[in-house]
Design an enzyme around this catalytic site. Sequence first.
Site, PDB file in Angstrom:
ATOM      1  N   LYS A   1      -0.121 -17.397  -0.841  1.00 18.47           N
ATOM      2  CA  LYS A   1      -0.392 -17.650   0.581  1.00 18.47           C
ATOM      3  C   LYS A   1       0.102 -19.032   1.022  1.00 18.47           C
ATOM      4  O   LYS A   1      -0.423 -19.608   1.977  1.00 18.47           O
ATOM      5  CB  LYS A   1      -1.891 -17.507   0.901  1.00 18.47           C
ATOM      6  CG  LYS A   1      -2.524 -16.201   0.435  1.00 18.47           C
ATOM      7  CD  LYS A   1      -1.963 -15.007   1.173  1.00 18.47           C
ATOM      8  CE  LYS A   1      -2.469 -13.693   0.610  1.00 18.47           C
ATOM      9  NZ  LYS A   1      -3.887 -13.442   0.743  1.00 18.47           N
TER      10      LYS A   1
ATOM     11  N   GLU B   1       2.179 -11.934  22.497  1.00 20.19           N
ATOM     12  CA  GLU B   1       3.152 -12.881  23.052  1.00 20.19           C
ATOM     13  C   GLU B   1       4.154 -12.142  23.931  1.00 20.19           C
ATOM     14  O   GLU B   1       5.000 -11.384  23.438  1.00 20.19           O
ATOM     15  CB  GLU B   1       3.899 -13.613  21.940  1.00 20.19           C
ATOM     16  CG  GLU B   1       4.897 -14.625  22.480  1.00 20.19           C
ATOM     17  CD  GLU B   1       5.727 -15.291  21.399  1.00 20.19           C
ATOM     18  OE1 GLU B   1       6.686 -16.007  21.761  1.00 20.19           O
ATOM     19  OE2 GLU B   1       5.428 -15.099  20.209  1.00 20.19           O
TER      20      GLU B   1
ATOM     21  N   HIS C   1      10.558 -16.341  29.443  1.00 15.76           N
ATOM     22  CA  HIS C   1       9.112 -16.495  29.281  1.00 15.76           C
ATOM     23  C   HIS C   1       8.416 -16.572  30.632  1.00 15.76           C
ATOM     24  O   HIS C   1       7.307 -16.065  30.796  1.00 15.76           O
ATOM     25  CB  HIS C   1       8.806 -17.742  28.438  1.00 15.76           C
ATOM     26  CG  HIS C   1       8.936 -17.511  26.960  1.00 15.76           C
ATOM     27  ND1 HIS C   1      10.148 -17.528  26.313  1.00 15.76           N
ATOM     28  CD2 HIS C   1       8.013 -17.235  26.014  1.00 15.76           C
ATOM     29  CE1 HIS C   1       9.960 -17.287  25.020  1.00 15.76           C
ATOM     30  NE2 HIS C   1       8.677 -17.110  24.820  1.00 15.76           N
TER      31      HIS C   1
END
Length: 396
Positions: free
Chosen positions: A223, A93, A388
Amino acid sequence: MSQQPPPRVPVPRDRNDDYTEAAAQSRRDFLLQQRPGSRTDHIGHYSLPPSSLRGNVELFAGVAQVPIGVAGPLRINGEHAQGDFYVPMATTEGTLVASYNRGMRLIAECGGVRTTVVEQHMQRSPVFFFSDARASRDFGHWIEDHLDGIRAAAEATTRFGKLIEVLQFAVGNLRYLRFNYHTGDAAGQNMAGKATLAACEWIRDTHPDHPRFMLSGNIDTDKKHSQLNTLLTRGRRVIAEATFTDEALRRIMKVSAQQLFEARQVSMTGAFMAGSASNGAHAANGLTALFIATGQDVANVSESHSSLVYTQLLPNGDYYWSVTLPSLIVATYGGGTGLATQRECLELLGCYGSGKADRFAEICAATVLAGETSLSSAVLAGDWVSSHDQYGRNRP
């Protein structure tokens, strides 16, 4: 007339030794046969020997290369982590490493982040079956009277695990038990499971009714996020806190302490309305990048990202900011931590091996706080989208 399904074509394996380069190559060749025109050039390019992967992966065919960026220095004033750290973050990312790096700059210029490991537990939660609620209740009293025997049976299976307590929850004719262990530098899920199985077998064989049990009644929420773990801790409960001057916030983040505090009220309300696992911005981002780089069980992010952000606008105009991670599950020993790349990243942090898990947990919490400061400020300052656009796009 129904047609017979095509025969199943299994992935090839070598029953004598499946952790060799020949075995891995046979699987890459198999994949190319199944999908003509595809490639495995990059999957098949790695520096670690397949023989080192036994116990970490099955049917090994290659590796997934995730780029690692380095953010820092992250200045920590902890009980276990002290000094400046350069944090390896594995991610695809764009802007993530840059954002955390900016938060680390703010932390350093304001004196560092104070970190505290409050407690550590790992659970396995079996359930026992009875004819009715009274039998279940009486069984609960029996458990309390026989804790020494239960503890001995559990701890006989492990060198490092210590049974701290057994919590009890009654539902109908069921008795849920929550075994809490201290697991040292291992994350401890498998350790807790093996120890609890031995304890449950001892209970079944020793109790006069020899009750039936199921090893997990699902209140350990392995989890999975749960409110129970937020309250009672799963893994480590770690707190990172820092005080930021209004001057530094304005200069580095382009926002004021007053603006941040106002936004905190809005985001708190939004998180409450959504029923979110966190009232912060994005703890999962930093933790996932750290987990991949250092060989953690990445699925534990589902629990570890739960976070409680608490802030204060101080009388002098500065801003106190804390992040509490109530269920951070990390390890510096066992699992994937010993693999070549992951071990190198842990060593860069001074966190590989025994006696280092609390140190690593403090680094994780401090990293989360750095990311919270940067993203929260970017949303207010108006550069969340523009950053971004600048850093997070690799498309033409």
